[in-house]
Structures are given as structure tokens and as C-alpha cells.
Design a protein around this motif. Structure first.
Motif, PDB file in Angstrom:
ATOM      1  N   LEU A  31      67.104   2.942  21.652  1.00 45.28           N
ATOM      2  CA  LEU A  31      68.345   3.578  21.224  1.00 45.28           C
ATOM      3  C   LEU A  31      69.461   2.569  21.433  1.00 45.28           C
ATOM      4  O   LEU A  31      69.680   2.121  22.556  1.00 45.28           O
ATOM      5  N   GLU A  32      70.096   2.192  20.332  1.00 46.31           N
ATOM      6  CA  GLU A  32      71.160   1.190  20.358  1.00 46.31           C
ATOM      7  C   GLU A  32      70.696  -0.098  21.032  1.00 46.31           C
ATOM      8  O   GLU A  32      71.395  -0.705  21.839  1.00 46.31           O
ATOM      9  N   GLY A  33      69.450  -0.489  20.746  1.00 44.31           N
ATOM     10  CA  GLY A  33      68.895  -1.729  21.259  1.00 44.31           C
ATOM     11  C   GLY A  33      68.408  -1.685  22.697  1.00 44.31           C
ATOM     12  O   GLY A  33      67.905  -2.672  23.214  1.00 44.31           O
ATOM     13  N   LYS A  34      68.526  -0.539  23.340  1.00 46.94           N
ATOM     14  CA  LYS A  34      68.103  -0.406  24.739  1.00 46.94           C
ATOM     15  C   LYS A  34      66.825   0.431  24.823  1.00 46.94           C
ATOM     16  O   LYS A  34      66.716   1.482  24.195  1.00 46.94           O
ATOM     17  N   LYS A  35      65.844  -0.065  25.602  1.00 49.40           N
ATOM     18  CA  LYS A  35      64.579   0.639  25.778  1.00 49.40           C
ATOM     19  C   LYS A  35      64.799   1.845  26.688  1.00 49.40           C
ATOM     20  O   LYS A  35      65.292   1.685  27.814  1.00 49.40           O
ATOM     21  N   ILE A  36      64.470   3.037  26.196  1.00 55.04           N
ATOM     22  CA  ILE A  36      64.669   4.255  26.989  1.00 55.04           C
ATOM     23  C   ILE A  36      63.454   5.170  26.879  1.00 55.04           C
ATOM     24  O   ILE A  36      62.678   5.083  25.935  1.00 55.04           O
ATOM     25  N   SER A  37      63.329   6.054  27.861  1.00 56.41           N
ATOM     26  CA  SER A  37      62.272   7.061  27.825  1.00 56.41           C
ATOM     27  C   SER A  37      62.511   7.985  26.646  1.00 56.41           C
ATOM     28  O   SER A  37      63.639   8.378  26.377  1.00 56.41           O
ATOM     29  N   ALA A  38      61.448   8.330  25.957  1.00 55.19           N
ATOM     30  CA  ALA A  38      61.571   9.234  24.820  1.00 55.19           C
ATOM     31  C   ALA A  38      61.905  10.642  25.308  1.00 55.19           C
ATOM     32  O   ALA A  38      61.310  11.126  26.277  1.00 55.19           O
ATOM     33  N   GLY A  63      63.094   8.327  17.624  1.00 54.22           N
ATOM     34  CA  GLY A  63      63.663   9.225  16.624  1.00 54.22           C
ATOM     35  C   GLY A  63      64.982   8.664  16.129  1.00 54.22           C
ATOM     36  O   GLY A  63      65.447   7.625  16.583  1.00 54.22           O
ATOM     37  N   GLY A  64      65.602   9.352  15.194  1.00 54.61           N
ATOM     38  CA  GLY A  64      66.848   8.844  14.639  1.00 54.61           C
ATOM     39  C   GLY A  64      66.607   7.569  13.869  1.00 54.61           C
ATOM     40  O   GLY A  64      65.996   7.578  12.817  1.00 54.61           O
ATOM     41  N   SER A  65      67.045   6.463  14.417  1.00 46.81           N
ATOM     42  CA  SER A  65      66.848   5.175  13.749  1.00 46.81           C
ATOM     43  C   SER A  65      65.628   4.428  14.270  1.00 46.81           C
ATOM     44  O   SER A  65      65.321   3.342  13.800  1.00 46.81           O
ATOM     45  N   ASP A  66      64.921   4.981  15.243  1.00 44.81           N
ATOM     46  CA  ASP A  66      63.752   4.322  15.830  1.00 44.81           C
ATOM     47  C   ASP A  66      62.543   5.244  15.696  1.00 44.81           C
ATOM     48  O   ASP A  66      62.346   6.144  16.506  1.00 44.81           O
ATOM     49  N   TYR A  67      61.758   5.019  14.668  1.00 45.67           N
ATOM     50  CA  TYR A  67      60.595   5.841  14.424  1.00 45.67           C
ATOM     51  C   TYR A  67      59.490   4.999  13.807  1.00 45.67           C
ATOM     52  O   TYR A  67      59.702   3.857  13.423  1.00 45.67           O
ATOM     53  N   LEU A  68      58.324   5.569  13.730  1.00 44.53           N
ATOM     54  CA  LEU A  68      57.192   4.906  13.097  1.00 44.53           C
ATOM     55  C   LEU A  68      56.997   5.503  11.713  1.00 44.53           C
ATOM     56  O   LEU A  68      57.331   6.656  11.479  1.00 44.53           O
TER      57      LEU A  68
END
Length: 138
Positions: A31-38, A63-68
């Protein structure tokens, strides 16, 4: 599991994910380039004895902008997906490669190596242990 967005006890790891003899895998995303817990991740600790669960974490999307991207079987449409169903196979692949490279290792040997590796590389400052467990493997 993907019950992290539920309320209270419903967000916890469910049976059999919290058993002693398995490897429970959670997911992270960016999220915004930072690795975070889903946010969808089920959380620990495990039940009786407060076992440290989940065991490992790997990429599963946020989710959002980071998905498969997955291709569905109906109409072969592209779908945006996230979930521990994507992170668990990544961990399984890494463990399988370890067993392939070192055929003398048993499943229990690999489990012990992974647990010890994660414990030696554990930092409370870097992760929330109730979401990410002991950490990831490279």
C-alpha cells in the motif's frame, strides 16, 4: 484464512489452520509502496496454549491498486484477486525447492528448518506477530 475483516473472535485463524503440525500462511501486500499485512488475513495466536500462528507470511496482494490477475474458466475473463490462496502456494513452492535441493531432508526436517530460520530472523519492530506470525522465508 481470509476472515481478518470479521469482528472479534471470527477474525481468528480457524481449525485446522491453528494446529501444531501444519504451516499456517498469511499474506502481505503493498500500500503506497509499503509492505503491510493484508487486512483480510485471519489473525493469531492459535487456540489452546496460544500457539504462535500464523507460521509464515508471503505475498498475497492487498487490494485496491495491489492485486493479482487471474484468468477465470468462464469466458476466460481477467479477474483482480487477493488472498492467502495465493500466498500459501508461494511458501509451498519454496519448501518444495528446499526438499528437491536436499533430498535427504524429511518433511519434519524442513518444517524445523523453516521454524528456526523464521525465529532467528524475527523482529517485533518489523511486523505485527498476530498477523504475520514468525515472518517470511526467502
Amino acid at each position: 484464512g481470509n476472515t481478518g475483516n470479521e469482528n472479534g473472535i471470527m477474525s481468528r485463524l480457524q481449525i485446522p489452520a491453528d494446529s501444531v503440525n501444519n504451516i499456517a500462511v498469511s499474506a502481505y501486500g503493498y500500500l503506497e509502496g509499503k509492505k503491510i499485512s493484508a487486512s483480510y488475513d485471519s489473525i493469531g495466536p492459535g487456540r489452546e496454549g496460544n500457539k504462535m500462528k500464523p507460521d509464515l507470511v508471503d505475498y498475497g496482494g492487498y487490494g485496491g491498486s495491489d492485486y493479482l490477475e487471474a484468468v477465470g474458466s468462464y469466458g476466460y475473463n481477467s479477474n483482480e484477486c487477493v488472498g492467502t490462496s495465493f500466498s500459501a502456494p508461494l511458501v509451498t513452492r519454496k519448501l518444495g525447492l528446499l526438499m528437491w535441493k536436499y533430498p535427504s531432508l524429511s518433511v519434519l526436517d524442513v518444517r524445523a528448518l523453516v521454524a528456526h530460520y523464521a525465529a532467528l530472523n524475527f523482529s517485533v519492530k518489523e511486523r505485527n506477530i498476530f498477523y504475520d506470525g514468525k515472518g517470511g522465508i526467502k
